[in-house]
Design an enzyme around this catalytic site. Sequence first.
Site, PDB file in Angstrom:
ATOM      1  N   GLU A 172       0.814  -1.215   0.000  1.00 53.42           N
ATOM      2  CA  GLU A 172       0.000   0.000   0.000  1.00 53.42           C
ATOM      3  C   GLU A 172       0.849   1.269   0.000  1.00 53.42           C
ATOM      4  O   GLU A 172       0.305   2.372   0.034  1.00 53.42           O
ATOM      5  CB  GLU A 172      -0.940   0.009   1.211  1.00 53.42           C
ATOM      6  CG  GLU A 172      -1.984  -1.105   1.181  1.00 53.42           C
ATOM      7  CD  GLU A 172      -2.822  -1.076  -0.097  1.00 53.42           C
ATOM      8  OE1 GLU A 172      -3.267   0.015  -0.497  1.00 53.42           O
ATOM      9  OE2 GLU A 172      -3.028  -2.148  -0.686  1.00 53.42           O
ATOM     10  N   GLU A 188       5.031   2.341   4.003  1.00 53.17           N
ATOM     11  CA  GLU A 188       3.726   1.702   3.913  1.00 53.17           C
ATOM     12  C   GLU A 188       2.630   2.730   3.666  1.00 53.17           C
ATOM     13  O   GLU A 188       1.463   2.377   3.560  1.00 53.17           O
ATOM     14  CB  GLU A 188       3.431   0.915   5.190  1.00 53.17           C
ATOM     15  CG  GLU A 188       4.403  -0.228   5.439  1.00 53.17           C
ATOM     16  CD  GLU A 188       4.057  -1.011   6.678  1.00 53.17           C
ATOM     17  OE1 GLU A 188       3.274  -1.967   6.576  1.00 53.17           O
ATOM     18  OE2 GLU A 188       4.567  -0.648   7.761  1.00 53.17           O
ATOM     19  N   SER A 208      -0.071   9.609   5.146  1.00 46.25           N
ATOM     20  CA  SER A 208       0.007  10.447   3.954  1.00 46.25           C
ATOM     21  C   SER A 208       0.833  11.684   4.243  1.00 46.25           C
ATOM     22  O   SER A 208       0.646  12.339   5.268  1.00 46.25           O
ATOM     23  CB  SER A 208      -1.397  10.851   3.502  1.00 46.25           C
ATOM     24  OG  SER A 208      -1.345  11.665   2.346  1.00 46.25           O
ATOM     25  N   ALA A 247      -0.560   7.429  15.520  1.00 48.50           N
ATOM     26  CA  ALA A 247      -1.499   6.899  14.532  1.00 48.50           C
ATOM     27  C   ALA A 247      -2.779   7.723  14.509  1.00 48.50           C
ATOM     28  O   ALA A 247      -3.328   8.075  15.553  1.00 48.50           O
ATOM     29  CB  ALA A 247      -1.821   5.433  14.849  1.00 48.50           C
ATOM     30  N   GLY A 254      -1.523  24.924   9.588  1.00 47.91           N
ATOM     31  CA  GLY A 254      -2.386  25.764  10.403  1.00 47.91           C
ATOM     32  C   GLY A 254      -2.990  25.080  11.608  1.00 47.91           C
ATOM     33  O   GLY A 254      -3.735  25.714  12.370  1.00 47.91           O
TER      34      GLY A 254
END
Length: 313
Positions: A172, A188, A208, A247, A254
Amino acid sequence: MSNARTVWGIGLSTIAGDGTVLDAWYPHIGTGSVIEAKLSELEEHAGADERRNVTIETVQLQIDLDAAPASTVDAYLRLHALSHLLVRPNELNLDGIFAHLPNVAWTNAGPMHPDDAARLQAQMRRHSIQVQGLDKFPRLTDYVQPTGVRIADASRVRLGAHLSPGTTVMHEGFVNFNAGTLGASMVEGRISQGVVVGEGSDIGGGASIMGTLSGGGTVRVSIGARTLLGANSGLGIALGDDCILEAGVYITAGSKVVLVDGPDTAGGGKRIVKAAELSGRNGLLFWRNSVTGAIEAKQREGVGVTLNEALHA
């Protein structure tokens, strides 16, 4: 070009029936003097491929990395230079690169013009040619085999990714062009365009990292050494060495962060700052307070994360 930073490449270019240059593959690439003898080794692979309505031609090129891309073959040489680790992300000029990268039908037999892929579909079926994607960028592994790197799903790493030896990209994980790792790392999650990850860091599953392509952004996000992004976390500021992002916590420039019990707080209390003020600092731990919902952070001691050596040998 004697005073410029230059890279040369010798390879093969694919040209569609309407004259569109679809790609360029440079198996021979380097800096300094061009090894022209390599061109003759590739001539036997040149010629027409009627199945895809393309012609393959040899190409030899030398470019100035500080100048903007001037053509499709120029753009592909820059992407190869990144993936061959001849230059790091953000250390070459990629201004206007999208204008020189046509949308391509990527097939298991090589690149095609999308119009030809639609028109020749019956013929392609006879030859078991399958379209695997429609995009401006191809898969990294169709052009470069990075040394000492594991990539579980090749479709998730674009040409132009910079992957240092010891890096593992799990199923992934995703690495865009002009982005990647500066040492052995676990990926990952998502490494977006312009992002660099330091030695020994771990991008957890579903994590991300914000790039600069969407929304017209200009901020370059980077991650230092031995830093951990927890599963499903998100990051829009730079982190230094030995940081931990819990996590599920997503931090943008901001975001309001409560500093807890550290040298930045008066008398060991709390202080609220914008996350941008913490950008690039070492040894920070971020978490979300499960009672108040606030993002909190404090200075921490020691190493952020230690990778499993067996996985990155």
